[in-house]
Scaffold this motif. Structure first.
Motif, PDB file in Angstrom:
ATOM      1  N   VAL A   4       0.865  -1.182   0.000  1.00 60.71           N
ATOM      2  CA  VAL A   4       0.000   0.000   0.000  1.00 60.71           C
ATOM      3  C   VAL A   4       0.899   1.229   0.000  1.00 60.71           C
ATOM      4  O   VAL A   4       1.703   1.419   0.920  1.00 60.71           O
ATOM      5  N   VAL A   5       0.798   2.016  -1.059  1.00 56.41           N
ATOM      6  CA  VAL A   5       1.547   3.270  -1.149  1.00 56.41           C
ATOM      7  C   VAL A   5       0.709   4.339  -0.458  1.00 56.41           C
ATOM      8  O   VAL A   5      -0.463   4.538  -0.798  1.00 56.41           O
ATOM      9  N   LEU A   6       1.292   5.012   0.520  1.00 57.93           N
ATOM     10  CA  LEU A   6       0.516   5.838   1.440  1.00 57.93           C
ATOM     11  C   LEU A   6       1.123   7.232   1.575  1.00 57.93           C
ATOM     12  O   LEU A   6       2.339   7.408   1.572  1.00 57.93           O
ATOM     13  N   ASP A   7       0.234   8.212   1.719  1.00 62.14           N
ATOM     14  CA  ASP A   7       0.663   9.578   2.027  1.00 62.14           C
ATOM     15  C   ASP A   7      -0.394  10.231   2.904  1.00 62.14           C
ATOM     16  O   ASP A   7      -1.580   9.868   2.849  1.00 62.14           O
ATOM     17  N   THR A   8       0.046  11.172   3.731  1.00 63.93           N
ATOM     18  CA  THR A   8      -0.888  11.937   4.556  1.00 63.93           C
ATOM     19  C   THR A   8      -0.610  13.423   4.394  1.00 63.93           C
ATOM     20  O   THR A   8       0.494  13.825   4.016  1.00 63.93           O
ATOM     21  N   GLU A   9      -1.617  14.236   4.681  1.00 67.84           N
ATOM     22  CA  GLU A   9      -1.440  15.678   4.868  1.00 67.84           C
ATOM     23  C   GLU A   9      -1.894  15.999   6.283  1.00 67.84           C
ATOM     24  O   GLU A   9      -2.800  15.335   6.826  1.00 67.84           O
ATOM     25  N   THR A  10      -1.277  17.012   6.875  1.00 66.39           N
ATOM     26  CA  THR A  10      -1.505  17.286   8.292  1.00 66.39           C
ATOM     27  C   THR A  10      -1.675  18.783   8.543  1.00 66.39           C
ATOM     28  O   THR A  10      -1.430  19.613   7.663  1.00 66.39           O
ATOM     29  N   THR A  11      -2.056  19.102   9.779  1.00 72.30           N
ATOM     30  CA  THR A  11      -2.202  20.512  10.162  1.00 72.30           C
ATOM     31  C   THR A  11      -0.851  21.175  10.408  1.00 72.30           C
ATOM     32  O   THR A  11      -0.760  22.402  10.456  1.00 72.30           O
ATOM     33  N   GLY A  12       0.190  20.387  10.608  1.00 73.96           N
ATOM     34  CA  GLY A  12       1.523  20.896  10.888  1.00 73.96           C
ATOM     35  C   GLY A  12       2.493  19.748  11.028  1.00 73.96           C
ATOM     36  O   GLY A  12       2.140  18.584  10.788  1.00 73.96           O
ATOM     37  N   ILE A  13       3.702  20.050  11.446  1.00 75.13           N
ATOM     38  CA  ILE A  13       4.779  19.059  11.421  1.00 75.13           C
ATOM     39  C   ILE A  13       4.713  18.040  12.550  1.00 75.13           C
ATOM     40  O   ILE A  13       4.760  16.833  12.315  1.00 75.13           O
ATOM     41  N   GLU A  50      -2.167  25.096  10.306  1.00 72.99           N
ATOM     42  CA  GLU A  50      -1.148  26.144  10.305  1.00 72.99           C
ATOM     43  C   GLU A  50      -0.983  26.726   8.906  1.00 72.99           C
ATOM     44  O   GLU A  50      -1.120  26.026   7.897  1.00 72.99           O
ATOM     45  N   GLU A  51      -0.655  28.021   8.858  1.00 67.73           N
ATOM     46  CA  GLU A  51      -0.502  28.699   7.565  1.00 67.73           C
ATOM     47  C   GLU A  51       0.573  28.050   6.709  1.00 67.73           C
ATOM     48  O   GLU A  51       0.408  27.886   5.500  1.00 67.73           O
ATOM     49  N   GLU A  52       1.677  27.661   7.334  1.00 71.57           N
ATOM     50  CA  GLU A  52       2.763  27.032   6.572  1.00 71.57           C
ATOM     51  C   GLU A  52       2.309  25.716   5.939  1.00 71.57           C
ATOM     52  O   GLU A  52       2.653  25.411   4.797  1.00 71.57           O
ATOM     53  N   ALA A  53       1.529  24.932   6.688  1.00 69.54           N
ATOM     54  CA  ALA A  53       1.016  23.679   6.147  1.00 69.54           C
ATOM     55  C   ALA A  53      -0.003  23.942   5.037  1.00 69.54           C
ATOM     56  O   ALA A  53      -0.010  23.257   4.004  1.00 69.54           O
ATOM     57  N   PHE A  54      -0.864  24.950   5.234  1.00 72.69           N
ATOM     58  CA  PHE A  54      -1.853  25.300   4.211  1.00 72.69           C
ATOM     59  C   PHE A  54      -1.166  25.674   2.900  1.00 72.69           C
ATOM     60  O   PHE A  54      -1.647  25.333   1.811  1.00 72.69           O
ATOM     61  N   ASN A  55      -0.045  26.376   2.984  1.00 81.09           N
ATOM     62  CA  ASN A  55       0.672  26.779   1.774  1.00 81.09           C
ATOM     63  C   ASN A  55       1.221  25.581   1.008  1.00 81.09           C
ATOM     64  O   ASN A  55       1.477  25.673  -0.197  1.00 81.09           O
ATOM     65  N   VAL A  56       1.400  24.455   1.698  1.00 80.25           N
ATOM     66  CA  VAL A  56       1.896  23.246   1.056  1.00 80.25           C
ATOM     67  C   VAL A  56       0.762  22.494   0.360  1.00 80.25           C
ATOM     68  O   VAL A  56       0.886  22.082  -0.796  1.00 80.25           O
ATOM     69  N   ALA A  91       8.949   8.009   5.725  1.00 82.24           N
ATOM     70  CA  ALA A  91       8.023   7.218   6.526  1.00 82.24           C
ATOM     71  C   ALA A  91       7.906   7.650   7.983  1.00 82.24           C
ATOM     72  O   ALA A  91       6.792   7.625   8.531  1.00 82.24           O
ATOM     73  N   PRO A  92       8.980   8.047   8.661  1.00 83.24           N
ATOM     74  CA  PRO A  92       8.817   8.419  10.077  1.00 83.24           C
ATOM     75  C   PRO A  92       7.782   9.522  10.296  1.00 83.24           C
ATOM     76  O   PRO A  92       7.087   9.512  11.319  1.00 83.24           O
ATOM     77  N   PHE A  93       7.664  10.454   9.361  1.00 83.34           N
ATOM     78  CA  PHE A  93       6.691  11.528   9.504  1.00 83.34           C
ATOM     79  C   PHE A  93       5.264  10.976   9.487  1.00 83.34           C
ATOM     80  O   PHE A  93       4.472  11.215  10.407  1.00 83.34           O
ATOM     81  N   ASP A  94       4.916  10.223   8.456  1.00 88.00           N
ATOM     82  CA  ASP A  94       3.544   9.719   8.321  1.00 88.00           C
ATOM     83  C   ASP A  94       3.221   8.691   9.396  1.00 88.00           C
ATOM     84  O   ASP A  94       2.131   8.722   9.981  1.00 88.00           O
ATOM     85  N   VAL A  95       4.150   7.772   9.646  1.00 85.49           N
ATOM     86  CA  VAL A  95       3.908   6.745  10.658  1.00 85.49           C
ATOM     87  C   VAL A  95       3.748   7.386  12.033  1.00 85.49           C
ATOM     88  O   VAL A  95       2.892   6.973  12.829  1.00 85.49           O
ATOM     89  N   GLY A  96       4.546   8.409  12.329  1.00 87.21           N
ATOM     90  CA  GLY A  96       4.411   9.098  13.607  1.00 87.21           C
ATOM     91  C   GLY A  96       3.036   9.719  13.789  1.00 87.21           C
ATOM     92  O   GLY A  96       2.438   9.637  14.880  1.00 87.21           O
ATOM     93  N   HIS A  97       2.506  10.324  12.742  1.00 90.36           N
ATOM     94  CA  HIS A  97       1.171  10.920  12.822  1.00 90.36           C
ATOM     95  C   HIS A  97       0.084   9.847  12.929  1.00 90.36           C
ATOM     96  O   HIS A  97      -0.882  10.014  13.693  1.00 90.36           O
ATOM     97  N   ILE A  98       0.235   8.762  12.175  1.00 85.51           N
ATOM     98  CA  ILE A  98      -0.770   7.690  12.242  1.00 85.51           C
ATOM     99  C   ILE A  98      -0.784   7.059  13.626  1.00 85.51           C
ATOM    100  O   ILE A  98      -1.856   6.829  14.226  1.00 85.51           O
ATOM    101  N   ASP A  99       0.393   6.749  14.161  1.00 83.43           N
ATOM    102  CA  ASP A  99       0.471   6.169  15.505  1.00 83.43           C
ATOM    103  C   ASP A  99      -0.130   7.118  16.544  1.00 83.43           C
ATOM    104  O   ASP A  99      -0.789   6.679  17.503  1.00 83.43           O
TER     105      ASP A  99
END
Length: 244
Positions: A4-13, A50-56, A91-99
């Protein structure tokens, strides 16, 4: 093998600072082939983006206001990824948010308990050391058209990453056998274009009677010069009880 190829978007880092997932996009591959199955959802994070995330990614608070909470989609999401190898860029970014999201619900496992993870960014850095290895750079390197990607989006990025992953890990990447990503004319060799599953079937051209007759004449000549032709041996293999 199911991936499964996976991606997430978030409110911030950083989820430790209260940031949440607002979009999940997944595409399924089995045996390194896309199956056309996907999982895609927008999520109300119950906090501001966050504004920075919205710009992405361009996903704003008003758009998310009527979307489901993570709790409402968590089981469907878990069912989709469970048992698969996840292919994730950084992966650490997305997995961290999912966990983090699973931990808020209780009775949900960590990603590592139900999936294996392939970090395509770590792989790209080993394969192309000293070069840019973000998704846009890899698309350019592997000749993938991402001109329709003006902003980040979880489903679009997972579809693009699937193409990148298949080319980056696939060895020979062109039908003419001209080599891989290290060859000088690599970018000119590649043109990735996903065909529609609704396209009409390929036309089958069959030999005419005249062409078949000429073919048989050629085989007769080969038989005369060198014995029974390989073609006719393949057409008429000896029976198992026949002796040499």
């Amino acid at each position: 093998m199911r991936q499964v190829v996976l991606d997430t978007e978030t409110t911030g880092i950083d989820p430790k600072q209260g940031h949440r997932i607002i979009e999940i996009g997944c595409v399924e591959m089995v045996g390194r082939k896309l199956t056309n199955r996907h999982f895609h959802v927008y999520i109300n994070p119950q906090r501001e983006v966050e504004e920075e995330a919205f710009n992405v990614h361009g996903i704003g608070d008003d758009f998310l206001a009527d979307k489901p909470l993570f709790a409402a989609i968590a089981q469907d999401f878990l069912d989709f990824i469970k048992g698969a190898e996840l292919v994730i860029h950084n992966a650490p970014f997305d997995v961290g948010h999912i966990d983090n999201e699973f931990s808020k619900l209780g009775n949900f496992p960590k990603v590592a308990d139900v999936c294996t993870v392939f970090d395509s960014l770590a792989y790209a850095r080993k394969k192309h050391p000293g070069q840019k290895n973000n998704l846009d750079a890899l698309c350019k390197r592997y000749g993938i058209d991402n001109s329709h990607r003006e902003l980040h989006g979880a489903l679009l990025d997972s579809e693009i990453l699937a193409d990148v992953y298949l080319l980056m890990t696939g060895g020979q990447i062109s039908m003419n056998g001209l080599g891989g990503a290290d060859s000088d004319d690599y970018e000119a060799q590649l043109a990735v274009r996903r065909l529609s599953p609704d396209r009409p079937p390929l036309r089958v051209l069959r030999a005419s009677d005249e062409e078949l007759a000429l073919h048989e004449e050629r085989l007769d000549l080969i038989d005369k010069k060198s014995g029974l032709s390989l073609w006719r041996k393949l057409e008429n293999p000896p029976l198992e009880h026949e002796s040499d």
